[in-house]
Motif scaffolding. Structure first.
Motif, PDB file in Angstrom:
ATOM      1  N   CYS A 127     -35.175  -8.493  37.501  1.00 43.77           N
ATOM      2  CA  CYS A 127     -36.015  -9.378  38.316  1.00 43.77           C
ATOM      3  C   CYS A 127     -35.183 -10.429  39.041  1.00 43.77           C
ATOM      4  CB  CYS A 127     -37.062 -10.059  37.435  1.00 43.77           C
ATOM      5  SG  CYS A 127     -38.294  -8.942  36.739  1.00 43.77           S
ATOM      6  N   THR A 128     -34.108 -10.874  38.421  1.00 42.59           N
ATOM      7  CA  THR A 128     -33.240 -11.852  39.071  1.00 42.59           C
ATOM      8  C   THR A 128     -32.469 -11.226  40.228  1.00 42.59           C
ATOM      9  OG1 THR A 128     -32.997 -13.021  36.967  1.00 42.59           O
ATOM     10  CG2 THR A 128     -31.399 -13.514  38.680  1.00 42.59           C
ATOM     11  N   THR A 129     -31.988 -10.003  40.034  1.00 42.25           N
ATOM     12  CA  THR A 129     -31.236  -9.316  41.086  1.00 42.25           C
ATOM     13  C   THR A 129     -32.094  -9.080  42.317  1.00 42.25           C
ATOM     14  OG1 THR A 129     -29.863  -8.207  39.427  1.00 42.25           O
ATOM     15  CG2 THR A 129     -29.878  -7.268  41.640  1.00 42.25           C
ATOM     16  N   PHE A 130     -33.361  -8.724  42.092  1.00 41.36           N
ATOM     17  CA  PHE A 130     -34.237  -8.382  43.213  1.00 41.36           C
ATOM     18  C   PHE A 130     -35.417  -9.350  43.309  1.00 41.36           C
ATOM     19  CE2 PHE A 130     -32.254  -4.259  42.047  1.00 41.36           C
ATOM     20  CZ  PHE A 130     -31.542  -4.064  43.220  1.00 41.36           C
ATOM     21  N   SER A 131     -35.135 -10.625  43.160  1.00 39.98           N
ATOM     22  CA  SER A 131     -36.175 -11.627  43.355  1.00 39.98           C
ATOM     23  C   SER A 131     -36.486 -11.753  44.841  1.00 39.98           C
ATOM     24  CB  SER A 131     -35.720 -12.980  42.797  1.00 39.98           C
ATOM     25  OG  SER A 131     -34.656 -13.503  43.563  1.00 39.98           O
ATOM     26  N   PRO A 132     -37.722 -12.079  45.209  1.00 41.24           N
ATOM     27  CA  PRO A 132     -38.093 -12.153  46.630  1.00 41.24           C
ATOM     28  C   PRO A 132     -37.252 -13.138  47.435  1.00 41.24           C
ATOM     29  CG  PRO A 132     -40.048 -12.171  45.233  1.00 41.24           C
ATOM     30  CD  PRO A 132     -38.873 -12.317  44.319  1.00 41.24           C
ATOM     31  N   ALA A 133     -36.712 -14.164  46.791  1.00 42.60           N
ATOM     32  CA  ALA A 133     -35.992 -15.206  47.519  1.00 42.60           C
ATOM     33  C   ALA A 133     -34.663 -14.706  48.076  1.00 42.60           C
ATOM     34  CB  ALA A 133     -35.760 -16.404  46.605  1.00 42.60           C
TER      35      ALA A 133
END
Length: 776
Positions: free
Chosen positions: A338-344
């Protein structure tokens, strides 16, 4: 075993699977113990998991200036990470003495690891264990009780409740067919040790961990089970033993403790006997908190089976996770994913596709990945100039994501290749819906994928040919997709027709503007919640629990979709509302629960496209088989437990008859340890534990309150039930304690002054006066 670019990395790890596809099948298969594989599927039993270590040592005398060697362990256990320390030692030995003797020593050491007393947990026991961070959860399963400090020394004050029945059977600390053993099996051993301890300490008496008191126990009315109690007063000792509930239940409890302790209240007891405490007569002092803290350092985490590997005279401690499901392999982290592909930070490109973009252009990247997983798309994780270990862990995390952390769906590990190379490329690329991790950028240009996830640049790319490879063709008879206007009228997503309309390859005039999506959709809110938990440093277990709930919800919505489309479903309970007609027996509801009709219509419309695609996959067929097995083997039979708990959690209104029937039905079903564990598995701490059941303690009707007390009393008879009762907040526990006392008092002395039904008499230790708390 030698990943691309291994010569540039001093150390790297990879994961691979055998007996997965025809080209990597090993014959004969490793001999499997039938006793150990009886609870696994045929596919899981024959799958072999490999963990590989590759190391590079610079050597100017070598032909290429370095020596590269690799060594792997292949096992039928999915928890590969436990073998990392011994692999490091073995490969170091092999560098110094490259002979077969090193392999022989490693083989013997690993196979001599003692698993003889490792407990085999049921499905619901695993769910309970993985959803709580209490280190003493189901304590004593795999080790002798003497290895743990007595939790009874953790606090000075307990709540006195009427004696309940003898503690119910727990789980046998070894592999067994009946999976059950009485906690009294250890009672005599603990009682003997306690008596010896009392003798050494001048006759002080303590309660044994099994709930059996020593002969000089201070009070027959004291409530203590497994050395623990349902606290209402000072709980300072609780933290010293690590008995802190997780998530919101913990924060609610701690705030209540602070407020009560600030008023100087030490404990609350409806029978005014709390002044005796839990440690003997006459106000005997309890052990110091320093002693409790020292004891807590020796407390083993019961989430793991503790064993060791003896390699080359080195004793390596090993912690084997007990709550692992077959679709959870290695150390894949959903927090990392989730951190690698966070929307931000994630850049998304490529055409929109209804299978993937359920919220149009605003679909979060992790949801796009989830949709690709469950709809059988070909997925590549690319990590150019990254460690092979990194891409492997992302693939394993993706398998956990799609399967609901192994709890809900399966079939992802079977088509996963944590690290793939150009060797045998044609074979693994021919697997439908493969999930592969690569470090060579040539795979991106080849284009034989549907979704590319670049972990180095935080990109997600949808293939330009995805509409040709996966056309979104729907039957004209599908009213949930073809009808228009319903969701738009409810202010949701424009129109359903727009949500599923995709560009045609000819670019014809029927093409409509692409669906833009809504920033406040359920998926977007969910991902924001997950990322917020990660930012607040919640554990990986908490993040996994959220995704498990998400996949469970998806499946139940899919079942409702099938009912509306086909008239019936084969993956869940049928949808029914609570019915209560004169002259007929009331019937509880079942199926997916929605707060209102508008929410139901919106959820069905948003999920329709990915549900349709999922229904065409092997994953769906496997879940049909699993659901049939669950219905036949679940301990609690005859009604949809999840639906009833959802009603208690979310219903805006509920008739008195339905509330009474829900509590009565659940209370009547709790007659065995397995039934209790199934109920508790649906009440995890991150969803506030027993809170839905505690609502019954405050119901306006006495029958519902009585049934709620009966239900909690039944849970109180089991050590794991006591732990869940301890997670209730102060207010809920106090309500339970005084009502349990009132009920016991009425049963013991029916001729004495009756307690009014509308009030409960409470005697506080501060002023010994009686006060009436109306309404229950």
């Amino acid at each position: 075993m030698l990943p691309d670019g291994a010569e540039r990395q001093p150390t790297d790890w990879t994961v691979f699977f055998l007996n997965q596809t025809p080209f990597n099948t090993i014959k004969p298969v490793l001999a499997l113990d039938n006793a150990e594989s009886k609870d696994t599927s045929e596919e899981g039993a024959r799958m072999l998991y490999g963990i590989n270590l590759v190391r590079t040592k610079l050597d100017k005398t070598a032909r290429r200036g370095a020596i590269v060697k690799a060594m792997a362990i292949v096992t039928r256990y999915p928890f590969l990470q436990i073998f990392k320390p011994v692999l490091l030692l073995a490969l170091d030995d092999y560098f110094m003495n490259p002979s077969q003797d090193c392999l022989a020593r490693l083989f013997d050491a690993v196979n001599e690891m003692d698993f003889s007393t490792m407990p085999v947990l049921t499905r619901y026991e695993k769910l309970i264990m993985r959803n709580t961070e209490r280190q003493d959860v189901m304590i004593g399963r795999g080790d002798d009780y003497s290895n743990y400090p007595d939790p009874g020394t953790a606090t000075q004050h307990t709540v006195n409740l009427p004696p309940t029945t003898t503690p119910r059977p727990g789980h046998r600390p070894s592999n067994s067919t009946d999976s059950r053993v009485s906690f009294e099996d250890n009672a005599h051993m603990r009682a003997k040790r306690d008596r010896e301890s009392a003798t050494r300490n001048g006759g002080e008496s303590f309660k044994s961990a099994s709930g059996v008191r020593s002969p000089t126990s201070p009070s027959d009315a004291s409530f203590s089970l497994d050395g623990s109690a349902v606290w209402v007063g000072d709980e300072s000792g609780l933290d010293q033993m690590g008995f802190v509930a997780t998530a919101s239940a913990a924060s609610a409890s701690s705030s209540s403790v602070s407020s009560v302790a600030g008023r100087g209240r030490r404990s609350t007891d409806a029978s005014s006997s709390s002044s005796h405490g839990a440690y003997g007569r006459g106000g005997e002092s309890a052990p110091s908190l320093a002693g409790a803290s020292a004891a807590s350092s020796a407390l083993k985490d019961s989430h793991f089976y503790h064993t060791a590997i003896n390699y080359n005279e080195h004793q390596l401690p090993v912690k084997v996770p007990l709550s692992t499901f077959p679709e959870e392999v290695g150390e894949g982290s959903l927090t990392m994913l989730c951190t690698t592909f966070s929307p931000a930070i994630t850049t998304m490109s490529g055409p929109l596709h209804p299978h993937l973009h359920t919220n149009g252009a605003l679909t979060p990247p992790v949801i796009v990945l989830f949709n690709a997983l469950i709809t059988g798309k070909r997925i590549i994780f690319l990590g150019h100039h990254k460690l092979a270990e990194n891409v492997s862990n992302h693939v394993l995390a993706a398998c956990a994501l799609g399967s609901g952390c192994g709890v809900v769906l399966r079939g992802f590990i079977k088509r996963a290749f944590p690290y793939a190379t150009l060797i045998n490329r044609e074979e693994w690329e021919s697997i439908p819906g493969y999930i592969a991790g690569v470090t060579n950028p040539i795979f991106e240009t080849a284009g034989s994928w549907d979704l590319l996830c670049d972990i180095g640049t935080n990109r997600i790319v949808v293939s330009k040919d995805i509409h040709l490879n996966h056309p979104a063709s729907w039957s004209s008879s599908n009213p949930l997709i073809m009808r228009t206007g319903t969701v738009k009228a409810e202010g949701s997503i424009g129109s359903e027709e727009e949500a599923v309309r995709v560009p045609t390859k000819e670019g014809g005039s029927t093409q409509k503007p692409e669906f833009a999506g809504r920033p406040d959709s359920a998926d977007n809110v969910f991902i924001e919640d997950v990322l917020g938990a990660i930012a607040s440093h919640y554990s990986e277990a908490h993040v996994r629990a959220k995704f498990t709930e998400y996949v469970i919800r998806f499946v139940r919505v899919a079942a409702r979709y099938e009912e509306d489309l086909l008239g019936s479903t084969t993956i869940s309970w049928p949808t029914m509302l609570y019915t209560e007609r004169p002259g007929e027996k009331p019937r509880l509801g079942s199926g997916a629960y929605f707060v209102d009709d508008a929410t139901c219509a919106r959820d069905l419309a948003v999920n329709a496209t990915r549900i349709e695609a999922w229904r065409r996959t092997e994953c769906y067929k496997l879940f049909q088989i699993d659901w049939k097995h669950f219905v036949a083997t679940n301990p609690i039979q005859g009604f949809d437990l999840s639906h009833q708990l959802s009603r208690l959690r979310f219903a805006k209104s509920m008739s008195d008859g339905e509330a009474e029937l829900i509590f009565r039905t659940i209370a009547e079903k709790l007659r065995s340890y397995d039934e209790v564990t199934e109920l508790l598995a649906w009440l995890p701490p991150h969803l506030h534990g027993l809170q839905p059941l505690s609502f019954g303690l405050f119901h306006q009707h006495e029958n519902v309150r009585e049934l709620a007390v009966d239900l909690l009393n039944e849970l109180r008879g089991y050590p794991i039930g006591v732990q869940f009762l301890q997670m209730l907040n102060h207010f809920q526990r106090y309500a339970y304690v005084r009502q349990a006392h009132a009920k016991e008092q009425r049963a013991k002395d029916s001729n004495s002054l009756s307690i009014p039904h509308s009030a409960f008499m409470v005697r506080t230790p501060s002023n010994r006066s009686e006060s009436s708390l109306g309404g229950g």
